[in-house]
Design a protein around this motif. Structure first.
Motif, PDB file in Angstrom:
ATOM      1  N   SER A  97     -32.428 -11.699 -11.619  1.00 30.83           N
ATOM      2  CA  SER A  97     -33.648 -12.510 -11.586  1.00 30.83           C
ATOM      3  C   SER A  97     -34.485 -12.372 -12.853  1.00 30.83           C
ATOM      4  O   SER A  97     -35.429 -13.131 -13.053  1.00 30.83           O
ATOM      5  CB  SER A  97     -34.498 -12.107 -10.369  1.00 30.83           C
ATOM      6  N   TYR A  99     -36.596 -10.115 -13.533  1.00 28.59           N
ATOM      7  CA  TYR A  99     -37.962  -9.880 -13.058  1.00 28.59           C
ATOM      8  C   TYR A  99     -38.192  -8.389 -12.829  1.00 28.59           C
ATOM      9  O   TYR A  99     -37.508  -7.770 -12.016  1.00 28.59           O
ATOM     10  CB  TYR A  99     -38.195 -10.651 -11.750  1.00 28.59           C
ATOM     11  N   CYS A 157     -41.785 -13.706  -8.149  1.00 29.67           N
ATOM     12  CA  CYS A 157     -40.430 -13.833  -8.687  1.00 29.67           C
ATOM     13  C   CYS A 157     -39.998 -15.299  -8.626  1.00 29.67           C
ATOM     14  O   CYS A 157     -40.094 -15.942  -7.581  1.00 29.67           O
ATOM     15  CB  CYS A 157     -39.463 -12.961  -7.879  1.00 29.67           C
ATOM     16  N   GLU A 158     -39.529 -15.829  -9.743  1.00 36.29           N
ATOM     17  CA  GLU A 158     -39.156 -17.243  -9.809  1.00 36.29           C
ATOM     18  C   GLU A 158     -37.770 -17.514  -9.231  1.00 36.29           C
ATOM     19  O   GLU A 158     -37.443 -18.660  -8.901  1.00 36.29           O
ATOM     20  CB  GLU A 158     -39.213 -17.727 -11.264  1.00 36.29           C
TER      21      GLU A 158
END
Length: 215
Positions: A97, A99, A157-158
């Motif tokens: 991710s 992130y 978180c995208e």
């Protein structure tokens, strides 16, 4: 074969997987394997399956001291499973991710889980002192606060995490609120069951995706 003029240029074909910037890449070496992701999913499922038996044992242990050891051993087993799950989850967020926002929260979550498990025997008494009771409540509130912190960070978180990101974040926040309230601790622990299922789905899908990317 020419494209159907009535089909929008960016339309996805039925059954086609939508590509995202967070897809696994076959050219990248990750610190986890498909098997480890699969085991993380399995540990999540085992944690869910142990939740109800643990509460039954803990309840029965009040009248049958012989069951206290089994209850405590079950709690330790659940803690170990949780530690493995969140260690892999942390790696997945960082490497897939991209992130790192939840890294501190996950580390604190693991640390408090360990401390809670290790100090459990100190509070397991028929006549706990006032200090032990206050410390137990404070510990529970702290654990809930950290869970809320983790859930909030996960919302940032995208990566969709195979469709489970929002469920994991919101369930973590709800569980944290329930635990921090102390009065709703039982409800908070029950919320850990759908949370564990959502985590398991994510890990199993991640395992399949990574295995496919590395094929």
């Amino acid at each position: 074969m020419s494209r159907n003029p009535y089909t929008p240029p960016n339309a996805q074909l039925d059954g086609a997987e939508e590509k995202t910037p967070f897809d696994f890449s076959g050219g990248v070496e990750y610190s986890f394997t498909p098997k480890q992701l699969w085991w993380a999913g399995t540990c999540s499922v085992l944690g869910v399956l142990l939740t109800v038996p643990y509460f039954i044992l803990a309840f029965l242990a009040e009248s049958k001291p012989a069951l206290k050891f089994i209850s405590l051993a079950t709690a330790y087993a659940m803690t170990l499973l949780s530690i493995y799950v969140y260690l892999i989850f942390k790696k997945l967020l960082i490497e897939k991710s991209r992130y790192r926002g939840a890294s501190l929260a996950i580390s604190l979550y693991i640390l408090v889980s360990i401390v809670t498990a290790l100090t459990a025997p100190l509070f397991d008494s028929e006549n706990p002192t006032t200090f032990a009771t206050v410390l137990s409540v404070a510990q529970l509130a702290l654990f809930g606060a950290i869970a809320i912190f983790l859930g909030v960070m996960l919302l940032r978180c995208e990566d969709g995490l195979f469709g489970q990101a929002k469920q994991i974040a919101y369930l973590t926040i709800a569980m944290g609120i329930a635990l921090a309230s102390v009065l709703l601790v039982l409800f908070g622990v029950l919320l850990s069951m759908p949370l564990g299922i959502a985590m398991a789905k994510m890990f199993f899908r991640a395992s399949q995706a990574l295995e496919k990317a590395q094929a």
